[in-house]
Design a protein around this motif. Sequence first.
Motif, PDB file in Angstrom:
ATOM      1  N   LYS A   2      -7.503  36.564 -32.972  1.00 58.24           N
ATOM      2  CA  LYS A   2      -7.455  35.184 -32.457  1.00 58.24           C
ATOM      3  C   LYS A   2      -6.029  34.609 -32.595  1.00 58.24           C
ATOM      4  CE  LYS A   2     -11.188  33.910 -34.810  1.00 58.24           C
ATOM      5  NZ  LYS A   2     -12.235  33.031 -35.341  1.00 58.24           N
ATOM      6  N   ILE A   3      -5.505  34.179 -31.466  1.00 59.55           N
ATOM      7  CA  ILE A   3      -4.138  33.639 -31.456  1.00 59.55           C
ATOM      8  C   ILE A   3      -4.154  32.226 -30.878  1.00 59.55           C
ATOM      9  CG2 ILE A   3      -1.802  33.917 -30.536  1.00 59.55           C
ATOM     10  CD1 ILE A   3      -2.137  36.889 -30.587  1.00 59.55           C
ATOM     11  N   LEU A   4      -3.557  31.288 -31.621  1.00 64.74           N
ATOM     12  CA  LEU A   4      -3.470  29.908 -31.141  1.00 64.74           C
ATOM     13  C   LEU A   4      -2.038  29.628 -30.675  1.00 64.74           C
ATOM     14  CD1 LEU A   4      -4.521  26.968 -30.822  1.00 64.74           C
ATOM     15  CD2 LEU A   4      -3.935  26.622 -33.223  1.00 64.74           C
ATOM     16  N   VAL A   5      -1.923  29.070 -29.467  1.00 71.22           N
ATOM     17  CA  VAL A   5      -0.610  28.685 -28.947  1.00 71.22           C
ATOM     18  C   VAL A   5      -0.581  27.169 -28.830  1.00 71.22           C
ATOM     19  CG1 VAL A   5       1.064  28.947 -27.055  1.00 71.22           C
ATOM     20  CG2 VAL A   5      -0.455  30.865 -27.636  1.00 71.22           C
ATOM     21  N   PHE A  28      -6.255  30.841 -27.739  1.00 73.37           N
ATOM     22  CA  PHE A  28      -6.641  29.433 -27.806  1.00 73.37           C
ATOM     23  C   PHE A  28      -5.383  28.585 -27.567  1.00 73.37           C
ATOM     24  CE2 PHE A  28      -9.467  31.986 -30.238  1.00 73.37           C
ATOM     25  CZ  PHE A  28     -10.724  31.443 -30.065  1.00 73.37           C
ATOM     26  N   VAL A  29      -5.578  27.472 -26.865  1.00 66.83           N
ATOM     27  CA  VAL A  29      -4.437  26.599 -26.563  1.00 66.83           C
ATOM     28  C   VAL A  29      -4.704  25.206 -27.125  1.00 66.83           C
ATOM     29  CG1 VAL A  29      -3.233  25.392 -24.673  1.00 66.83           C
ATOM     30  CG2 VAL A  29      -3.730  27.834 -24.464  1.00 66.83           C
ATOM     31  N   LEU A  30      -3.727  24.667 -27.839  1.00 65.11           N
ATOM     32  CA  LEU A  30      -3.805  23.272 -28.306  1.00 65.11           C
ATOM     33  C   LEU A  30      -2.647  22.526 -27.657  1.00 65.11           C
ATOM     34  CD1 LEU A  30      -4.203  22.234 -32.052  1.00 65.11           C
ATOM     35  CD2 LEU A  30      -2.668  21.053 -30.502  1.00 65.11           C
ATOM     36  N   ASP A  31      -2.960  21.467 -26.924  1.00 65.49           N
ATOM     37  CA  ASP A  31      -1.907  20.755 -26.179  1.00 65.49           C
ATOM     38  C   ASP A  31      -2.415  19.345 -25.876  1.00 65.49           C
ATOM     39  OD1 ASP A  31       0.584  22.128 -24.189  1.00 65.49           O
ATOM     40  OD2 ASP A  31       0.025  20.026 -23.942  1.00 65.49           O
ATOM     41  N   ASP A  32      -1.499  18.386 -25.813  1.00 71.13           N
ATOM     42  CA  ASP A  32      -1.930  17.019 -25.467  1.00 71.13           C
ATOM     43  C   ASP A  32      -1.663  16.704 -23.986  1.00 71.13           C
ATOM     44  OD1 ASP A  32       0.814  16.673 -25.355  1.00 71.13           O
ATOM     45  OD2 ASP A  32       0.846  14.848 -26.580  1.00 71.13           O
ATOM     46  N   LYS A  46      -9.121  29.446 -24.340  1.00 74.88           N
ATOM     47  CA  LYS A  46      -9.955  28.279 -24.645  1.00 74.88           C
ATOM     48  C   LYS A  46      -9.020  27.109 -24.975  1.00 74.88           C
ATOM     49  CE  LYS A  46     -14.304  27.107 -26.488  1.00 74.88           C
ATOM     50  NZ  LYS A  46     -14.173  25.891 -27.238  1.00 74.88           N
ATOM     51  N   PHE A  47      -9.270  25.989 -24.299  1.00 71.47           N
ATOM     52  CA  PHE A  47      -8.337  24.859 -24.417  1.00 71.47           C
ATOM     53  C   PHE A  47      -8.861  23.733 -25.319  1.00 71.47           C
ATOM     54  CE2 PHE A  47      -6.913  20.733 -22.412  1.00 71.47           C
ATOM     55  CZ  PHE A  47      -5.694  20.711 -23.061  1.00 71.47           C
ATOM     56  N   PHE A  48      -8.014  23.242 -26.207  1.00 68.36           N
ATOM     57  CA  PHE A  48      -8.326  22.079 -27.039  1.00 68.36           C
ATOM     58  C   PHE A  48      -7.296  20.983 -26.764  1.00 68.36           C
ATOM     59  CE2 PHE A  48     -10.294  25.555 -29.240  1.00 68.36           C
ATOM     60  CZ  PHE A  48     -11.475  25.019 -29.764  1.00 68.36           C
ATOM     61  N   LYS A  64     -12.044  25.100 -36.915  1.00 70.22           N
ATOM     62  CA  LYS A  64     -12.990  25.630 -35.936  1.00 70.22           C
ATOM     63  C   LYS A  64     -12.535  27.003 -35.415  1.00 70.22           C
ATOM     64  CE  LYS A  64     -15.581  23.288 -32.342  1.00 70.22           C
ATOM     65  NZ  LYS A  64     -15.521  22.085 -31.524  1.00 70.22           N
ATOM     66  N   ILE A  65     -11.245  27.107 -35.083  1.00 73.89           N
ATOM     67  CA  ILE A  65     -10.750  28.356 -34.476  1.00 73.89           C
ATOM     68  C   ILE A  65     -10.513  29.441 -35.526  1.00 73.89           C
ATOM     69  CG2 ILE A  65      -8.935  29.425 -33.063  1.00 73.89           C
ATOM     70  CD1 ILE A  65      -8.284  26.666 -31.928  1.00 73.89           C
ATOM     71  N   LYS A  66      -9.941  29.067 -36.642  1.00 70.92           N
ATOM     72  CA  LYS A  66      -9.499  30.025 -37.674  1.00 70.92           C
ATOM     73  C   LYS A  66      -8.598  31.116 -37.075  1.00 70.92           C
ATOM     74  CE  LYS A  66     -11.620  28.799 -41.596  1.00 70.92           C
ATOM     75  NZ  LYS A  66     -10.740  28.419 -42.700  1.00 70.92           N
ATOM     76  N   PRO A  67      -7.477  30.707 -36.476  1.00 71.82           N
ATOM     77  CA  PRO A  67      -6.603  31.712 -35.855  1.00 71.82           C
ATOM     78  C   PRO A  67      -5.912  32.589 -36.895  1.00 71.82           C
ATOM     79  CG  PRO A  67      -5.527  29.575 -35.867  1.00 71.82           C
ATOM     80  CD  PRO A  67      -6.903  29.345 -36.429  1.00 71.82           C
TER      81      PRO A  67
END
Length: 310
Positions: A2-5, A28-32, A46-48, A64-67
Amino acid sequence: MKILVTGGAGFIGSNLVDGLIEKGFNVFVLDDLSTGKKENISKKAKFFLCDIRKRKKTFEIFKKIKPEIVYHLAAQPSVPISMKEPKKDIEINLIGGLNVLEASIKNNVKRFIFSSTGGAIYGEVPEGKKAKEDWTPKPESIYGISKFAFENYLNILAKGKMEYIILRLSNVFGPRQDPYGEAGVVAIFCNSLLKNKPVKVYAMKEKGDKGCIRDYIFVKDVVSACLLALNLPEGIYNVGTGTGRKTMDVLKEIKSNIKSESQIIFEGKRLGDLERNVLNVEKLKKFNWKPKYSFEEGIKETIKWFERKL
Ligand SMILES: NC(=O)c1ccc[n+]([C@@H]2O[C@H](COP(=O)([O-])OP(=O)(O)OC[C@H]3O[C@@H](n4cnc5c(N)ncnc54)[C@H](O)[C@@H]3O)[C@@H](O)[C@H]2O)c1
């Protein structure tokens, strides 16, 4: 894996997400979406939606993600904006960055890969020289200061708790770069020339000169360096081409590919703009990385992308 960008909807981040997905990672993507766009994000990621300045929400998403791996790219990425709005730069790049860093440590992230700046951290690079990773940083903009400060927070807070890599990127260009911001001269020029709108060339020293010298690298070569960073020994790595080009040379190359009526407007020097930046990239080359795209090839691909968007 699992990789979060963070910043995965932006220019470099979304190209990186595509590269990671191609390699089969669970992304997984975290962006505003402040400068990034939802349409940039691969449907396979998967987008957050989250502003990294919101500490509680950022921590909840990490839980939630635990990257296992975090690429941290979410940022205020513009030198001119940092000079006009230093508070905003500090809030996103330092306070927001700290939230991402602490959430990573709390959730046992194995490796943290930070996209720092090779273009704004070293200060002026004298003619004939290329900035090396062991040079003492001398940032001359708020943006450069905040990137350097975050590198130091990493050194203090992550040491012994999480592996970390610092990638100091030079001037990146390519598909999906925002042509409406104040940074990203290739995107601005491509967009304006294709629409026959005037283009501004900011001076290196005096109005009318050929402009500042930068080390321009195509985004796909940055993605390959980011992928390599999954396995690099911990440390700081410059990512660039080692070649300097003046703003007018960039404009000339783009113009040779586009028929345009655009007027060229010469402006004075911009606050925070360094005269010359070129990176020494020998350290990364020892790990079998080198840019695959010539400047000319990268420009052609970028123009094609802007043409499709018209
Ligand atoms: N483009 C370059 O030449 C270059 C050079 C060196 C370093 N960098 C660094 O690379 C990273 C990506 O830059 P880019 O050029 O792709 O810019 P970009 O603006 O396209 O990407 C930044 C992304 O971060 C997101 N973001 C901004 N503030 C946020 C916040 N508070 N919370 C959550 N997300 C937020 C934006 O929506 C955007 O998707 C940045 O860290 C930048 O400093 C870029």
